[in-house]
Design a protein around this motif. Structure first.
Motif, PDB file in Angstrom:
ATOM      1  N   HIS A 202       8.492  17.536 -39.991  1.00  0.00           N
ATOM      2  CA  HIS A 202       7.599  18.579 -39.484  1.00  0.00           C
ATOM      3  C   HIS A 202       7.031  18.121 -38.142  1.00  0.00           C
ATOM      4  N   VAL A 203       7.444  18.801 -37.070  1.00  0.00           N
ATOM      5  CA  VAL A 203       6.964  18.488 -35.720  1.00  0.00           C
ATOM      6  C   VAL A 203       6.698  19.803 -35.000  1.00  0.00           C
ATOM      7  N   ASN A 204       5.447  20.175 -34.883  1.00  0.00           N
ATOM      8  CA  ASN A 204       5.099  21.427 -34.211  1.00  0.00           C
ATOM      9  C   ASN A 204       4.809  21.231 -32.735  1.00  0.00           C
ATOM     10  N   GLY A 205       4.157  20.127 -32.375  1.00  0.00           N
ATOM     11  CA  GLY A 205       3.773  19.896 -30.998  1.00  0.00           C
ATOM     12  C   GLY A 205       4.701  18.937 -30.279  1.00  0.00           C
ATOM     13  N   ASP A 206       4.686  18.989 -28.940  1.00  0.00           N
ATOM     14  CA  ASP A 206       5.609  18.143 -28.174  1.00  0.00           C
ATOM     15  C   ASP A 206       5.300  16.661 -28.328  1.00  0.00           C
ATOM     16  N   ALA A 207       4.035  16.298 -28.560  1.00  0.00           N
ATOM     17  CA  ALA A 207       3.714  14.891 -28.778  1.00  0.00           C
ATOM     18  C   ALA A 207       4.283  14.411 -30.114  1.00  0.00           C
ATOM     19  N   ALA A 208       4.269  15.280 -31.119  1.00  0.00           N
ATOM     20  CA  ALA A 208       4.879  14.935 -32.401  1.00  0.00           C
ATOM     21  C   ALA A 208       6.390  14.798 -32.253  1.00  0.00           C
TER      22      ALA A 208
END
Length: 396
Positions: A202-208
């Protein structure tokens, strides 16, 4: 026990090296043991919880609420079948849930196939039980699910450029939440790769997304090659060059375009038009040779796959704004993302995902052709019947 808000060193953000906004908001505290990466919100000026649990802080509370009897689970799966879904992904399953589904599959049987992902907090237990990769009576334990951040509509997705509207608790210079820190993410990905376990993250944001890519590169550099494509789930607030990194890493993203409809106007407020218009960039992924899939994340969003298909073609918010016209895809491409490319994601395209001789007769009967009707008519198409292995699934 939660750290004292007076211990300001505890609130230095690991990525930006400056004081974390929580240090200025003493009514926010880290969760107790078992909720690393989460936060328990409290009433101002007190330690009394106000009922809001962020990210992993909800896990100890939610676990008892997710205990269903066999009849309830079978009713849930029948609901998937009613919408024309013949293979279901259980996106973050505990070992107890996996044992229950396997027991039902081997006993009463399942109306649709289920492919479970072991939640990362129980990966070691799953390895000890040697359950990952096993299949029985339509139930497969597919891989492991990592959760690296939160959601953009909740302003907990981990992003490099701060939210325009601040944090959900009124924080300034807010970049969201990191659920798994980098050393932990590196260790989990390395462990999975070395044991031949497919990683879903689960990676929603670009930092994730950066964190997942870093963990992948660290594992590969240490000699731990993935046995199957790593699947970044959601990939919403991402930078265009990260798609090139997906190609280089061999990732197969599963995207979430129904957000353009349900939360599109919220994303514009929180992120600005440029970032919001790039949400779940399926056109960019396909043009780079990737095979992106699309998912509902039910019950976060509606189960209806025709609404999901429409959203990837129209990309229009509930307020009427087109979120990134250049990221629209064709109905045929949208259908592939829900069928053969979804089967490819799970490594089972040899027996499902398309109508071919020798494959399972998993079929859906619709009242209209999504490839020929007007775009806005796609989401109103009805499912008339669903067949699993050639047999019609009774409708509840």
């Amino acid at each position: 026990m939660p750290r004292s808000p007076r211990d300001r060193r505890a609130y230095l953000h690991p990525r930006w090296g400056r004081e974390h906004p929580r240090a200025r908001r003493p009514w926010l505290h880290r969760g107790r043991r078992g909720s690393r990466g989460g936060t328990i919100a409290r009433y101002a000026g007190s330690r009394r919880p106000n009922g809001v649990l962020w990210e992993t802080a909800w896990m100890p509370v939610a676990a008892p609420l997710q205990q269903y009897d066999d009849d309830a689970l079978l009713a849930m799966l029948a609901e998937y079948a009613r919408w024309g879904i013949t293979t279901v992904q259980d996106g973050a399953a505990s070992m107890a849930q996996i044992r229950q589904i396997r027991s039902i599959a081997e006993g009463r049987g399942l109306p649709v196939d289920v492919r479970s992902l072991v939640v990362f907090t129980e990966l070691h237990e799953a390895l000890a039980a040697n359950v990952i990769g096993t299949t029985s009576h339509g139930h497969t334990v597919q891989g492991v699910k990592l959760i690296l951040d939160g959601s953009p509509q909740g302003r907990t997705a981990h992003v490099t450029e701060e939210y325009l509207t601040g944090g959900p608790g009124g924080q300034d210079h807010w970049h969201g939440i990191t659920v798994i820190d980098q050393p932990h993410a590196n260790a989990l990905v390395d462990l999975a790769y070395r044991n031949g376990i497919q990683v879903f993250a689960h990676v929603n944001g670009d930092a994730a997304i950066d964190s997942l890519l870093e963990a992948h590169r660290a594992a590969v550099a240490a000699g731990a090659a993935p046995s199957a494509p790593t699947i970044p789930i959601h990939s919403q607030v991402m930078r265009p060059e990260q798609l090139d990194s997906y190609v280089e890493a061999g990732f197969a993203p599963s995207m979430f375009t129904v957000h353009t409809y349900l939360f599109g106007d919220t994303h514009i407020r929180n992120l600005g038009r440029d970032r919001a218009f790039g949400i779940s960039p399926m056109r960019g992924a396909i043009d780079r040779g990737l095979r992106p899939t699309n998912h509902s994340d039910y019950p976060v969003t509606p189960l209806n796959p025709l609404l999901l298909l429409w959203s990837s073609v129209a990309r229009r918010s509930s307020g009427g704004v087109v979120l990134g016209e250049d990221e629209r895809i064709t109905p045929a491409e949208a259908l592939r993302a829900l069928t053969i490319d979804a089967a490819h994601e799970h490594g089972c395209e040899d027996d499902r995902g398309s109508i071919e001789v020798g494959k399972l007769a998993d079929l859906v009967v619709l009242d209209a052709d999504p490839l020929t009707v007007d775009v806005d008519a796609i989401r109103d198409i009805a499912v008339l019947a669903t067949y699993k292995r050639g047999r019609e699934i009774p409708r509840c």
